[in-house]
Write a protein that holds these residues in place. Structure first.
Motif, PDB file in Angstrom:
ATOM      1  N   VAL A 228       9.732  22.659  57.432  1.00 21.62           N
ATOM      2  CA  VAL A 228      10.074  23.331  58.917  1.00 21.62           C
ATOM      3  C   VAL A 228      10.481  22.547  59.920  1.00 21.62           C
ATOM      4  CG1 VAL A 228       9.014  24.893  60.704  1.00 21.62           C
ATOM      5  CG2 VAL A 228       8.045  24.791  58.399  1.00 21.62           C
ATOM      6  N   THR A 229      10.439  21.110  59.568  1.00 21.09           N
ATOM      7  CA  THR A 229      10.664  20.280  60.320  1.00 21.09           C
ATOM      8  C   THR A 229      11.968  19.396  60.197  1.00 21.09           C
ATOM      9  OG1 THR A 229       8.404  19.832  60.225  1.00 21.09           O
ATOM     10  CG2 THR A 229       9.594  18.254  61.727  1.00 21.09           C
ATOM     11  N   SER A 230      13.282  19.724  60.594  1.00 21.67           N
ATOM     12  CA  SER A 230      14.432  18.768  60.257  1.00 21.67           C
ATOM     13  C   SER A 230      14.426  17.702  61.348  1.00 21.67           C
ATOM     14  CB  SER A 230      15.591  19.801  60.632  1.00 21.67           C
ATOM     15  OG  SER A 230      15.393  21.168  60.566  1.00 21.67           O
ATOM     16  N   PRO A 231      14.800  16.489  60.592  1.00 20.70           N
ATOM     17  CA  PRO A 231      14.818  15.484  61.448  1.00 20.70           C
ATOM     18  C   PRO A 231      15.715  15.902  62.985  1.00 20.70           C
ATOM     19  CG  PRO A 231      15.687  14.941  59.419  1.00 20.70           C
ATOM     20  CD  PRO A 231      15.213  16.405  59.650  1.00 20.70           C
ATOM     21  N   GLY A 232      15.157  15.220  63.908  1.00 24.10           N
ATOM     22  CA  GLY A 232      15.914  15.587  65.147  1.00 24.10           C
ATOM     23  C   GLY A 232      15.590  16.843  65.801  1.00 24.10           C
ATOM     24  N   GLY A 233      15.384  17.839  65.079  1.00 22.32           N
ATOM     25  CA  GLY A 233      15.351  19.273  65.679  1.00 22.32           C
ATOM     26  C   GLY A 233      14.112  19.534  66.659  1.00 22.32           C
ATOM     27  N   THR A 234      14.009  21.052  66.957  1.00 24.88           N
ATOM     28  CA  THR A 234      13.083  21.379  67.779  1.00 24.88           C
ATOM     29  C   THR A 234      11.605  21.406  67.330  1.00 24.88           C
ATOM     30  OG1 THR A 234      13.087  23.689  66.784  1.00 24.88           O
ATOM     31  CG2 THR A 234      14.774  22.983  68.595  1.00 24.88           C
ATOM     32  N   THR A 235      11.256  21.439  66.056  1.00 27.93           N
ATOM     33  CA  THR A 235       9.857  21.273  65.485  1.00 27.93           C
ATOM     34  C   THR A 235       9.458  19.847  65.301  1.00 27.93           C
ATOM     35  OG1 THR A 235      10.335  23.243  64.033  1.00 27.93           O
ATOM     36  CG2 THR A 235       8.469  21.945  63.874  1.00 27.93           C
ATOM     37  N   ALA A 236      10.391  18.944  65.016  1.00 26.30           N
ATOM     38  CA  ALA A 236      10.277  17.682  65.425  1.00 26.30           C
ATOM     39  C   ALA A 236       9.827  17.157  66.543  1.00 26.30           C
ATOM     40  CB  ALA A 236      11.294  16.860  64.545  1.00 26.30           C
ATOM     41  N   GLU A 237      10.347  17.610  67.670  1.00 24.99           N
ATOM     42  CA  GLU A 237      10.165  17.420  69.062  1.00 24.99           C
ATOM     43  C   GLU A 237       8.808  17.743  69.325  1.00 24.99           C
ATOM     44  OE1 GLU A 237      11.757  15.050  71.932  1.00 24.99           O
ATOM     45  OE2 GLU A 237      12.545  15.360  69.859  1.00 24.99           O
ATOM     46  N   ALA A 238       8.325  18.873  68.939  1.00 27.40           N
ATOM     47  CA  ALA A 238       6.947  19.397  69.221  1.00 27.40           C
ATOM     48  C   ALA A 238       5.789  18.585  68.625  1.00 27.40           C
ATOM     49  CB  ALA A 238       6.792  20.721  69.059  1.00 27.40           C
ATOM     50  N   LEU A 239       6.164  18.281  67.450  1.00 27.23           N
ATOM     51  CA  LEU A 239       5.331  17.700  66.303  1.00 27.23           C
ATOM     52  C   LEU A 239       4.962  16.136  67.038  1.00 27.23           C
ATOM     53  CD1 LEU A 239       6.028  18.910  62.688  1.00 27.23           C
ATOM     54  CD2 LEU A 239       3.997  19.309  64.239  1.00 27.23           C
ATOM     55  N   LYS A 240       6.061  15.596  67.465  1.00 29.69           N
ATOM     56  CA  LYS A 240       6.094  14.154  67.969  1.00 29.69           C
ATOM     57  C   LYS A 240       4.993  14.179  69.253  1.00 29.69           C
ATOM     58  CE  LYS A 240      10.277  12.602  68.759  1.00 29.69           C
ATOM     59  NZ  LYS A 240      11.534  12.120  69.719  1.00 29.69           N
ATOM     60  N   LEU A 241       4.908  15.335  70.008  1.00 30.86           N
ATOM     61  CA  LEU A 241       3.916  15.342  71.219  1.00 30.86           C
ATOM     62  C   LEU A 241       2.739  15.449  70.406  1.00 30.86           C
ATOM     63  CD1 LEU A 241       5.282  17.273  74.087  1.00 30.86           C
ATOM     64  CD2 LEU A 241       4.175  15.051  74.131  1.00 30.86           C
ATOM     65  N   LEU A 242       2.461  16.439  69.667  1.00 31.41           N
ATOM     66  CA  LEU A 242       1.128  16.666  69.140  1.00 31.41           C
ATOM     67  C   LEU A 242       0.340  15.513  68.345  1.00 31.41           C
ATOM     68  CD1 LEU A 242       1.911  20.324  67.564  1.00 31.41           C
ATOM     69  CD2 LEU A 242       0.105  19.850  69.347  1.00 31.41           C
ATOM     70  N   ARG A 243       1.368  14.664  67.797  1.00 29.52           N
ATOM     71  CA  ARG A 243       0.767  13.560  66.874  1.00 29.52           C
ATOM     72  C   ARG A 243       1.017  12.227  67.781  1.00 29.52           C
ATOM     73  NH1 ARG A 243       3.162  14.021  61.210  1.00 29.52           N
ATOM     74  NH2 ARG A 243       0.997  13.752  60.381  1.00 29.52           N
ATOM     75  N   ALA A 244       1.590  12.189  68.904  1.00 33.59           N
ATOM     76  CA  ALA A 244       1.680  11.089  69.718  1.00 33.59           C
ATOM     77  C   ALA A 244       0.284  10.372  69.784  1.00 33.59           C
ATOM     78  CB  ALA A 244       2.422  11.108  71.045  1.00 33.59           C
ATOM     79  N   ASP A 245       0.465   9.175  69.782  1.00 30.09           N
ATOM     80  CA  ASP A 245      -1.071   8.294  69.782  1.00 30.09           C
ATOM     81  C   ASP A 245      -2.236   8.982  68.722  1.00 30.09           C
ATOM     82  OD1 ASP A 245       0.174   6.623  71.636  1.00 30.09           O
ATOM     83  OD2 ASP A 245      -0.324   7.855  73.173  1.00 30.09           O
ATOM     84  N   ASP A 246      -1.670   9.665  67.582  1.00 29.45           N
ATOM     85  CA  ASP A 246      -2.539  10.258  66.727  1.00 29.45           C
ATOM     86  C   ASP A 246      -3.292  11.469  67.729  1.00 29.45           C
ATOM     87  OD1 ASP A 246      -2.710  10.116  64.208  1.00 29.45           O
ATOM     88  OD2 ASP A 246      -4.407   8.715  64.198  1.00 29.45           O
ATOM     89  N   ALA A 247      -2.834  11.925  68.579  1.00 33.84           N
ATOM     90  CA  ALA A 247      -3.658  12.978  69.530  1.00 33.84           C
ATOM     91  C   ALA A 247      -4.599  13.988  68.829  1.00 33.84           C
ATOM     92  CB  ALA A 247      -2.672  13.529  70.726  1.00 33.84           C
ATOM     93  N   LEU A 248      -3.605  15.008  68.040  1.00 33.60           N
ATOM     94  CA  LEU A 248      -4.315  16.064  67.645  1.00 33.60           C
ATOM     95  C   LEU A 248      -5.246  15.567  66.515  1.00 33.60           C
ATOM     96  CD1 LEU A 248      -4.404  18.993  67.659  1.00 33.60           C
ATOM     97  CD2 LEU A 248      -2.514  19.268  66.141  1.00 33.60           C
ATOM     98  N   PRO A 249      -4.857  14.502  65.463  1.00 39.03           N
ATOM     99  CA  PRO A 249      -5.634  14.072  64.287  1.00 39.03           C
ATOM    100  C   PRO A 249      -7.136  13.603  64.802  1.00 39.03           C
ATOM    101  CG  PRO A 249      -3.558  13.313  63.855  1.00 39.03           C
ATOM    102  CD  PRO A 249      -3.341  13.859  65.239  1.00 39.03           C
ATOM    103  N   LYS A 250      -6.755  12.757  66.153  1.00 38.80           N
ATOM    104  CA  LYS A 250      -7.793  12.201  66.557  1.00 38.80           C
ATOM    105  C   LYS A 250      -8.988  13.365  67.285  1.00 38.80           C
ATOM    106  CE  LYS A 250      -6.941   7.637  68.507  1.00 38.80           C
ATOM    107  NZ  LYS A 250      -6.057   7.040  69.326  1.00 38.80           N
ATOM    108  N   ILE A 251      -8.503  14.346  68.014  1.00 36.33           N
ATOM    109  CA  ILE A 251      -9.348  15.398  68.420  1.00 36.33           C
ATOM    110  C   ILE A 251     -10.070  16.076  67.369  1.00 36.33           C
ATOM    111  CG2 ILE A 251      -7.604  16.968  69.254  1.00 36.33           C
ATOM    112  CD1 ILE A 251     -10.316  16.248  71.545  1.00 36.33           C
ATOM    113  N   PHE A 252      -9.056  16.251  66.399  1.00 32.83           N
ATOM    114  CA  PHE A 252      -9.579  17.029  65.287  1.00 32.83           C
ATOM    115  C   PHE A 252     -10.854  16.290  64.778  1.00 32.83           C
ATOM    116  CE2 PHE A 252      -9.341  20.495  62.082  1.00 32.83           C
ATOM    117  CZ  PHE A 252      -9.253  21.549  62.700  1.00 32.83           C
ATOM    118  N   LYS A 253     -10.790  15.167  64.580  1.00 29.56           N
ATOM    119  CA  LYS A 253     -11.666  14.306  63.783  1.00 29.56           C
ATOM    120  C   LYS A 253     -12.981  14.513  64.638  1.00 29.56           C
ATOM    121  CE  LYS A 253     -12.431   9.986  61.488  1.00 29.56           C
ATOM    122  NZ  LYS A 253     -11.978   8.702  61.267  1.00 29.56           N
ATOM    123  N   ALA A 254     -12.803  14.087  65.792  1.00 35.03           N
ATOM    124  CA  ALA A 254     -14.115  14.022  66.690  1.00 35.03           C
ATOM    125  C   ALA A 254     -14.660  15.593  66.874  1.00 35.03           C
ATOM    126  CB  ALA A 254     -13.524  13.864  68.109  1.00 35.03           C
ATOM    127  N   ALA A 255     -13.847  16.553  66.734  1.00 32.68           N
ATOM    128  CA  ALA A 255     -14.383  17.859  67.156  1.00 32.68           C
ATOM    129  C   ALA A 255     -15.185  18.220  65.566  1.00 32.68           C
ATOM    130  CB  ALA A 255     -13.102  19.004  67.041  1.00 32.68           C
TER     131      ALA A 255
END
Ligand SMILES: NC(=O)c1ccc[n+]([C@@H]2O[C@H](COP(=O)([O-])OP(=O)(O)OC[C@H]3O[C@@H](n4cnc5c(N)ncnc54)[C@H](OP(=O)(O)O)[C@@H]3O)[C@@H](O)[C@H]2O)c1
Length: 268
Positions: A228-255
């Motif tokens: 779903v994630t073309s390089p430089g595309g729209t989904t990549a932009e959203a995922l970049k934010l979700l995964r910035a500084d490991d944000a989502l993986p970190k919060i998920f691990k803590a949860a």
């Protein structure tokens, strides 16, 4: 498939009811459901009678398995009534947090207890139940337990009971995280000015469709995500934010850790 042996279901609410619906398809021998909230006529299930209390069971009834599906906080009040079947039947407990030792103790000490953790997709036979067989459970009782739990979907076994804490956090609670994601997708659609009905429909069908694709595809979730994630595309932009500084993986691990810790606290 052969008809199931005589069974006793204690508590026919959401989970117990879902199991019973699956057993019905396999064919049931004469059996009983104990549930004070059900009327005697309320179960259109061949061979199964509903009783309000364990004291009403016929003395000659000999179940091969007793499935304990009442709320965990009811265990101390409900479970001891079934002591008479210890040594003759397997006990399959789906009561969250109730350990093999805890259930066995309520039954007088030496019961054959299988502890299982299902999840709510059991209602549509798409659940996964992870089970642990206590020390007094025979191979044939384990096989019967597996057959009973398969009525709710897939079944897996663990060798150590402690694994049921992470299981509780991941597959037990997992549907809640997926539903939260659905809610968040809908909310994001509303925030972007989409009509409410469309936002709801898109969120729901995106989750349902993605789950169906995952089920049908031999590919790993990572590969399906990358598709779903073309390089430089729209989904990549959203995922970049979700995964910035490991944000989502970190919060998920803590949860998940918080849920595991809580499961350990509640176990007994
Ligand atoms: N839902 C989940 O996601 C989930 C996941 C894993 C495990 N579990 C476990 O599954 C078990 C059942 O949960 P549930 O969601 O199905 O609960 P539920 O819908 O409340 O079902 C429990 C049923 O037991 C009945 N009951 C009350 N007292 C009884 C008694 N003395 N003897 C026999 N039945 C009695 C209840 O009647 P009343 O309504 O009149 O009290 C109700 O119909 C729980 O132990 C839970 O921990 C649930």
């Amino acid at each position: 498939m052969t008809t199931l042996p005589p069974l006793l279901l204690v508590g026919a609410g959401r989970m117990g009811g879902a199991l019973l619906a699956g057993w019905r398809e396999q064919g049931l021998s004469r059996g009983f459901v104990i549930d004070p909230s059900l009327g005697a006529q309320s179960l259109a299930c061949p061979n199964i009678s509903v009783l309000a209390d364990a004291s009403l069971l016929p003395p000659d009834f000999a179940p091969e398995a007793i499935v304990l599906a009442v709320k965990p906080q009811m265990a101390a009040a409900v479970v001891p009534a079934y002591k008479r079947y210890v040594g003759k039947a397997a006990f399959v407990s789906i009561m969250a947090g109730k350990t093999v030792q805890g259930v066995s103790h309520l039954l007088g000490g030496s019961a054959a207890v299988i502890r299982a953790m299902p999840n709510t997709p059991a209602a549509v036979r798409q659940g996964i139940t992870v089970a642990f067989a206590g020390p007094n459970v025979s191979d044939s009782q384990k096989q019967l337990g597996e057959r009973l739990l398969t009525a709710a979907g897939e079944v897996a076994w663990v060798e150590g009971e402690a694994m049921l804490d992470p299981v509780t956090a991941i597959s037990g609670g997992g549907p809640a995280y997926v539903f939260l994601l659905t809610e968040l997708l809908e909310k994001a659609g509303l925030d972007q000015g989409l009509p409410p009905e469309l936002a709801k429909r898109m969120a729901r069908q995106t989750v349902v469709g993605s789950a169906a694709l995952l089920a049908a595809s031999p590919e790993a979730p990572e590969a399906l995500r990358e598709a779903v994630t073309s390089p430089g595309g729209t989904t990549a932009e959203a995922l970049k934010l979700l995964r910035a500084d490991d944000a989502l993986p970190k919060i998920f691990k803590a949860a998940i850790q918080a849920a595991v810790d809580r499961s350990r606290e509640l176990s007994g």
